[in-house]
Design an enzyme around this catalytic site. Structure first.
Site, PDB file in Angstrom:
ATOM      1  N   GLU A 200      29.998  -8.482  25.616  1.00  0.00           N
ATOM      2  CA  GLU A 200      28.961  -8.854  26.582  1.00  0.00           C
ATOM      3  C   GLU A 200      29.415  -8.592  28.014  1.00  0.00           C
ATOM      4  OE1 GLU A 200      27.312 -12.742  25.792  1.00  0.00           O
ATOM      5  OE2 GLU A 200      26.549 -12.112  23.838  1.00  0.00           O
ATOM      6  N   GLU A 323      26.047  -9.667  16.956  1.00  0.00           N
ATOM      7  CA  GLU A 323      25.679 -11.075  17.131  1.00  0.00           C
ATOM      8  C   GLU A 323      24.177 -11.213  16.902  1.00  0.00           C
ATOM      9  OE1 GLU A 323      27.038 -13.390  20.465  1.00  0.00           O
ATOM     10  OE2 GLU A 323      28.959 -12.303  20.574  1.00  0.00           O
TER      11      GLU A 323
END
Length: 519
Positions: A200, A323
């Site tokens: 991220e 995810e």
């Protein structure tokens, strides 16, 4: 006047009959299965899992320590080892998540009593003693016979620290890091293939722009090697947040193909981001909203794949959804930073539909990781002291093991609608495959909260003589397993189907998951 009234009545009756017949026909959804020689293999790695240093996923979850009264092997709970083995997990992502870009791997090796403590700044501000480190994780993966997926630090690390990590786990010997590994009790390398180059990077990994990260990725990837001059190294770039298509565009445009094997994508399912709601005390409006975000995965995968197709028409770079899952408010009385939530039939709906989407896009989607394995978000396992339970999501993923490394059988069908407050979603989700032994599997999900749906499959083109079925269902959407009643929801034999002259007719109850097997 009388004749006009009779004519109107007659027209009304005809209209009602036509509508009734039309609706009756539409009550059956016809699935056409195509045996396509060019179909991709559904990679088993689509069924991967994720274990972050977050809440009670690692400590007081997977890892209880060797001195614990809970039966364990090298500190890892034996019941969790058994459950994950039965789930046949193909890969396990660790140590994060946001945690990865603050984790310095050398703090987690060597004698446990000499390891420094650290504060987990992302999740609850708790202090960790690094007693579960690289050896503990990679040895666990060996026990589980699963591929490790190491998400390595880019946000607060250096190229040297990153590449020394690879050397430590993959170099045979004669190098400084390989010798350090041997000093710490491990002679043979683990030969890790899957490496996440940060996590991220648009957010907790450093709040970077895609252009900046693409250049940084190129630098890190250039120095990555498995030390054998083979093509085993699988480098995964930190990918987009949900519908950030510009991020994917920049990575595909700016990173040379010889430096990358996969691009990640993260997307979670919830009511709304600001008001996620309870994991168990939700109404139909909240359920419908959650399924809207879950089914959005179809659009996300399609559009990100379209961008990748433009730069990679030969499909050499994989889309990695590392995810995904349901995200709700934490259970009352628990640490807000621990993300502990229960798991209901709503989560079974998310799991079944999402996995069907991945299966149907398996030409590009080669890997995915449910968030997370134990005690965090849409977990497959929950623990409380010595107690452990398997969630509805666990049971769905176990049913779907039939698709692991099987050949995709493309499906075409028009789904009936699940309608709520004048909005509609496709009620039926499905995917199909044929394995190396010739067994055909069709996974079906009916997300409608009230109506059963009927499905008809023409099986005349398949070399199948007999079908059997398994179902996961419950009396209420909010039903879930508890530590006092851990088997309230579990798979059962499915019987509401008939084989009529080459037509398999299946009746799927509301909010249920069905797996059909033909042989």
């Amino acid at each position: 006047m009388k004749n006009k009234a009779l004519l109107k009545l007659s027209n009304l009756i005809v209209f009602i009959l036509v509508t009734f017949l039309s609706n009756s026909q539409n009550n059956v959804t016809v699935l056409e299965i195509k045996a396509d020689k060019e179909s991709p293999i559904i990679s088993k790695h689509i069924y991967g899992h994720f274990a972050e240093h977050l809440g009670r996923c690692i400590y007081d979850g997977i890892y209880v320590g060797e001195e614990s009264k809970v039966p364990n092997t090298n500190g890892v709970r034996n019941d969790i080892i058994l459950a994950l083995k039965e789930l046949k997990i193909p890969n396990l992502r660790w140590p994060g998540g946001c945690f990865a870009d603050t984790y310095h791997w050398k703090d987690g090796i060597g004698p446990k009593e000499n390891r420094p403590s650290m504060v987990n700044r992302w999740w609850g501000g708790v202090t960790e003693d690094n007693s579960f480190g690289t050896h503990d994780f990679l040895n666990l993966c060996e026990v589980l016979e699963t591929e490790p997926y190491l998400a390595a630090n880019v946000g607060s690390s250096t190229v040297q620290e990153f590449t020394e990590y690879i050397e430590y786990v993959s170099h045979k010997g004669g190098s400084p890091m390989a010798e350090l590994r041997k000093e710490n009790g491990r002679d043979k390398p683990w030969n890790v293939s899957f490496w996440g180059v940060g996590n991220e990077m648009w957010g907790c990994g450093g709040n970077m722009t895609p252009e900046y990260y693409a250049n940084l990725y190129r630098q890190y990837a250039t120095f990555m090697t498995d030390w054998t001059n083979s093509d085993k190294m699988f480098r995964i770039a930190s990918g987009a947040n949900v519908a950030d298509y510009h991020w994917t565009e920049v990575l595909m445009r700016d990173i040379p193909k010889n430096l990358i094997e996969g691009v990640a994508l993260h997307s979670y399912s919830f009511v709304t981001w600001d008001k996620k709601g309870s994991s168990t005390k939700f109404d139909e409006a909240q359920y419908f909203s959650t399924m809207q975000t879950a089914l959005k995965m179809e659009e996300l995968v399609t559009k990100h794949s379209d961008i990748m197709d433009k730069y990679d028409p030969k499909n050499t770079i994989a889309l990695i959804v590392d995810e995904w899952g349901g995200w709700y408010d934490v259970e009352e009385g628990t640490n807000p930073g621990f993300l502990y939530q229960q798991n209901t039939m709503r989560d079974a709906m998310i799991a079944g539909t999402t996995l069907n989407i991945f299966n149907n896009h398996s030409a590009r989607v080669k890997m995915a990781n449910l968030a997370q394995t134990v005690n965090v978000l849409q977990a497959v396992i929950l623990t409380e002291g010595e107690k452990m339970l398997l969630t509805p999501t666990y049971h769905v993923m176990k049913m779907y093991t039939a698709h692991h490394d099987a050949k995709l059988l493309p499906l075409t069908f028009e789904s009936p609608s699940y309608t709520f407050n004048n909005e509609s979603l496709p009620a039926i989700s499905a995917s199909a495959s044929i394995d190396k032994n010739g067994l055909v599997h069709v996974s079906l999900v009916n997300i409608d909260s009230k109506k059963e749906n009927k499905v008809e499959i023409d099986i005349t083109k398949l070399d199948v003589k007999k079908f059997s079925g398994t179902i996961l269902s419950a009396s209420k959407l909010q039903d879930h397993n508890t530590f006092d009643n851990p088997n309230k929801i579990k798979p059962a034999i499915f019987k509401t189907f008939e084989n009529k002259k080459g037509k398999l007719e299946i009746t799927i109850p509301p909010f249920s998951v069905v797996m059909m097997e033909g042989k």
